[in-house]
Write an enzyme that holds these catalytic residues in place. Structure first.
Site, short mmCIF file in Angstrom:
data_model
loop_
_atom_site.label_atom_id
_atom_site.label_comp_id
_atom_site.label_asym_id
_atom_site.label_seq_id
_atom_site.Cartn_x
_atom_site.Cartn_y
_atom_site.Cartn_z
N ALA A 160 0.83 -1.21 0.00
CA ALA A 160 0.00 0.00 0.00
C ALA A 160 0.86 1.26 0.00
O ALA A 160 0.58 2.23 -0.72
CB ALA A 160 -0.93 0.00 1.21
N TYR A 161 1.92 1.23 0.80
CA TYR A 161 2.80 2.40 0.91
C TYR A 161 3.52 2.68 -0.40
O TYR A 161 3.55 3.81 -0.90
CB TYR A 161 3.79 2.18 2.04
CG TYR A 161 4.73 3.34 2.30
CD1 TYR A 161 4.26 4.54 2.78
CD2 TYR A 161 6.11 3.20 2.07
CE1 TYR A 161 5.13 5.60 3.04
CE2 TYR A 161 6.98 4.24 2.33
CZ TYR A 161 6.48 5.44 2.80
OH TYR A 161 7.33 6.49 3.04
N THR A 162 4.12 1.64 -0.98
CA THR A 162 4.85 1.87 -2.23
C THR A 162 3.91 2.23 -3.38
O THR A 162 4.30 2.99 -4.26
CB THR A 162 5.69 0.63 -2.62
OG1 THR A 162 4.84 -0.51 -2.71
CG2 THR A 162 6.78 0.37 -1.63
N SER A 164 1.34 4.13 -3.09
CA SER A 164 1.09 5.57 -2.94
C SER A 164 2.29 6.39 -3.39
O SER A 164 2.15 7.46 -4.00
CB SER A 164 0.73 5.89 -1.48
OG SER A 164 1.84 5.78 -0.61
#
Length: 253
Positions: A160-162, A164
């Site tokens: 999810a972080y990457t 974004s």
């Protein structure tokens, strides 16, 4: 274009907005820019005490500073923050968007409400800040967004972080081209593992030591390492660097 890092329009100090400026990398960037003589707007989301402490550090470092509370995904709040910069200091020469959120979980297990919240801050928030910066940064200025070197590492639980931050890199490239004729640079810095509370939270000692050993320099980055890169990229010294993602990670590939 100005000839040094402290002179803005009419010889006044250059003015920077730093989102997420009350802690971590953002706070170190506030201090570093203040040491270069900038007037800095310290953005924060909720902790007014930490923001005021960052303001005090900036003044002690030799700059001017005020704090401004704003949810970076709230267009009206971000516009008001830019209004405050213009009212207090006369304009905006550098925008450093360091605010962000991270939540780690396997893609199969991630709660979609958490995904929406993370992407609201990291994608919508970046877009909102970049939109105001594109409209209001003065000629000779710079916009600096934040990605992550984890994009290239493809580590489990970072999906999810990457995702974004991949969106941030795409925005960086597009906005740099859209600013043609404005004499404003747009870049992103992509830190590797950096010893901040955001990075260290939830990791055991073994994990931290393993990640610290990854770069050829064999250590974690520090907020000061990233602040030096940011200070260069938003200064007139770095003005020929444009439309780039700078992977400040000690050599991780």
């Amino acid at each position: 274009m100005t000839t040094d890092s402290t002179s803005g329009t009419g010889g006044t100090p250059r003015v920077a907005i730093v989102t997420g400026g009350s802690r971590g990398i953002g706070r170190e960037i506030v201090r570093r820019l203040a040491a270069d003589g900038y007037a800095v707007v310290v953005n924060y989301a909720g902790n007014a005490d930490e923001a005021e402490a960052a303001v005090d550090e900036a003044v002690k470092a030799g700059g001017q500073a005020i704090s401004a509370r704003a949810d970076v995904a709230d267009a009206d709040a971000v516009a008001a923050m830019f209004d405050a910069a213009e009212s207090e200091f006369g304009g905006v020469d550098a925008v450093v968007h360091a605010a962000g959120r991270m939540h780690l979980a396997p893609i199969a297990d991630l709660d979609l409400d958490v995904l929406d919240s993370l992407h609201r801050t990291n994608i919508r928030g970046t877009f909102v800040v970049a939109q105001q910066a594109a409209r209001r940064t003065r000629p000779g200025g710079a916009i600096l967004l934040f990605s992550t070197s984890v994009i290239g590492l493809a580590l489990p639980t970072y999906g999810a972080y990457t995702a974004s931050k991949g969106a941030v890199e795409a925005m960086t490239m597009v906005l740099a081209r859209e600013m043609r004729g404005r004499d404003v640079t747009v870049n992103a810095v992509a830190p590797g593992p950096t010893a901040t509370a955001l990075f260290l939270d939830g990791k055991d000692r073994e994990t931290i030591e393993r990640m610290a050993a990854q770069p050829p320099l064999e250590r974690l980055g520090t907020p000061a390492d990233i602040a030096e890169v940011a200070a260069f990229l938003v200064s007139p010294r770095g003005h020929w660097v444009n439309g780039q993602v700078v992977r400040a990670n000690g050599g991780i590939v």
